[in-house]
Motif scaffolding. Structure first.
Motif, PDB file in Angstrom:
ATOM      1  N   LEU A  31       0.841  -1.194   0.000  1.00 38.64           N
ATOM      2  CA  LEU A  31       0.000   0.000   0.000  1.00 38.64           C
ATOM      3  C   LEU A  31       0.877   1.245   0.000  1.00 38.64           C
ATOM      4  N   VAL A  82       0.287   5.468   0.124  1.00 41.05           N
ATOM      5  CA  VAL A  82      -0.634   6.595   0.279  1.00 41.05           C
ATOM      6  C   VAL A  82       0.144   7.877   0.012  1.00 41.05           C
ATOM      7  N   LEU A  89      -2.832  12.210   0.782  1.00 38.89           N
ATOM      8  CA  LEU A  89      -4.243  11.886   1.011  1.00 38.89           C
ATOM      9  C   LEU A  89      -4.925  12.941   1.881  1.00 38.89           C
ATOM     10  N   THR A  94       3.692   4.294   3.539  1.00 36.83           N
ATOM     11  CA  THR A  94       3.618   3.013   2.845  1.00 36.83           C
ATOM     12  C   THR A  94       3.396   1.907   3.875  1.00 36.83           C
ATOM     13  N   ILE A 129      -8.821   4.422   2.826  1.00 35.94           N
ATOM     14  CA  ILE A 129      -8.057   3.323   2.233  1.00 35.94           C
ATOM     15  C   ILE A 129      -8.981   2.211   1.768  1.00 35.94           C
ATOM     16  N   GLN A 185     -11.919   2.605   0.704  1.00 36.77           N
ATOM     17  CA  GLN A 185     -12.849   3.166  -0.275  1.00 36.77           C
ATOM     18  C   GLN A 185     -14.276   3.266   0.269  1.00 36.77           C
ATOM     19  N   GLU A 220      -3.685  10.087  -3.620  1.00 32.90           N
ATOM     20  CA  GLU A 220      -3.671   8.791  -4.285  1.00 32.90           C
ATOM     21  C   GLU A 220      -3.519   7.670  -3.266  1.00 32.90           C
ATOM     22  N   ILE A 221      -4.174   6.546  -3.559  1.00 29.58           N
ATOM     23  CA  ILE A 221      -4.060   5.339  -2.738  1.00 29.58           C
ATOM     24  C   ILE A 221      -3.715   4.194  -3.679  1.00 29.58           C
ATOM     25  N   TRP A 222      -2.461   3.763  -3.651  1.00 25.23           N
ATOM     26  CA  TRP A 222      -1.990   2.692  -4.522  1.00 25.23           C
ATOM     27  C   TRP A 222      -1.976   1.384  -3.742  1.00 25.23           C
ATOM     28  N   PHE A 223      -2.772   0.432  -4.213  1.00 22.42           N
ATOM     29  CA  PHE A 223      -2.856  -0.880  -3.566  1.00 22.42           C
ATOM     30  C   PHE A 223      -2.545  -1.954  -4.607  1.00 22.42           C
ATOM     31  N   ASN A 263      -4.050   2.408  -8.559  1.00 19.86           N
ATOM     32  CA  ASN A 263      -4.551   3.594  -7.877  1.00 19.86           C
ATOM     33  C   ASN A 263      -6.057   3.440  -7.660  1.00 19.86           C
TER      34      ASN A 263
END
Length: 325
Positions: free
Chosen positions: A9, A11, A14, A41, A65, A67, A75-78, A82
């Motif tokens: 993860l 972030v 945010l 992270t 995180i 949603q 941005e939230i990258w999982f 994104n």
């Protein structure tokens, strides 16, 4: 960067600002800055603890995180995607790998449903199991959390608080998630039960290779389970470090004050309690400069004018302070 080496993860910047209204005609007059610029992270298999006073934005960050809330910015990258750029159907698919354990084991379970139905519901919604295979899977999940098959036919009111939280954990595990957000998962339980649930979470993490974000306001629980700890204040992270280093040598005055409030089990050892003056500022009207300067015992002129950035310190910490300790 390969899929295995990059963080699970990420972030970036945010934010979540809630509009509020006032006056006779309920006109929008401003925003509540619940989360105001988070960067961190979470690596695979680790537990990141997030700690802070009530109202600091830690639970809102967890909901962003997952949603459950739409971010205002950031941005939230999982797993390399994104989440903010996905449509509803893609988010639904990704959510199988993102689950939550709620704070209140009483209100988070439907009192009209039996345990079997509660645990099996996510499996049925995603069409993963049916018939006898579904029942077998529910039994497996209950046994993972220390419950038995005969508990399946009971309703939530027939269980203790600790047992109800075990049911909530079983439900969170149902879809084999990679990341679980534990939102104050033990704060509503008795102290003796808290340790049992924390040990269960650590055991499950080792067996199932889980990753946790553990949100709490109690530092002993965070210390017991976390690998790294992020300290939040007024919507921002003010310090981020590995667990042992943070407790041994806090660099931010707010972290130092939090740690001074933790009871010492050894009565022969005394430590000075740091009492912060004043209350948490209004997130709808945060102070200029450093958000902590109104309560900081070491405040200087620069703190009132310029907001510090979260920057590396000499001992490996990240701290948002112009004059770190």
């Amino acid at each position: 960067m390969s899929q295995t080496s990059r963080p699970l993860l990420e972030v970036k910047g945010l934010k979540k600002h809630f509009p509020y209204k006032q006056g006779l005609f309920s006109r929008q007059t401003g925003f509540v800055r619940a989360v105001d610029g988070l960067d961190f992270t979470v690596n695979r298999g680790e537990t990141l603890g997030i700690v802070g006073e009530s109202g600091c934005g830690k639970s809102t960050a967890g909901q962003l995180i997952l949603q459950l809330l739409e971010p205002t910015e950031g941005e939230i990258w999982f797993e390399g995607r994104n989440l903010a750029s996905l449509d509803k159907e893609d988010v639904r698919k990704v959510r199988r790998n993102l689950q939550i354990i709620f704070q209140d084991p009483y209100s988070s379970l439907n009192p009209r449903m039996k345990v079997e139905d509660i645990v099996s519901e996510p499996l049925e919604v995603h069409g993963l199991y049916k018939g006898s295979a579904l029942k077998k899977r529910v039994v497996e999940l209950l046994r993972l959390v220390g419950l038995d098959e005969h508990h399946m036919s009971r309703h939530p009111h027939e269980f203790s608080g600790g047992q109800r939280q075990r049911i909530g954990i079983a439900r969170a595990l149902a879809l084999n998630p990679n990341l679980i957000v534990c939102d104050e998962a033990v704060s509503a339980l008795d102290v003796s039960i808290q340790s049992q649930i924390l040990n269960l979470l650590k055991k499950l993490q080792k067996e199932l290779q889980l990753t946790y974000i553990f949100i709490a306001h109690g530092l002993p629980a965070v210390k017991h389970i976390s690998d790294r700890i992020a300290v939040m204040y007024l919507g921002k992270i003010v310090e981020l470090a590995d667990r042992d280093s943070l407790f041994a040598n806090p660099r931010h005055p707010y972290t130092q004050a939090l740690l001074s409030a933790v009871p010492n089990p050894d009565p022969t050892q005394r430590k000075e309690r740091i009492i912060l003056q004043g209350d948490l500022p209004n997130p709808a009207n945060p102070p200029q400069g450093c958000s902590f300067h109104t309560r900081c015992p070491y405040v200087q002129d620069q703190c009132r004018k310029e907001a510090p950035k979260l920057q590396p310190q000499a001992n490996g910490h990240l701290a948002a302070c112009h004059f770190p300790l």
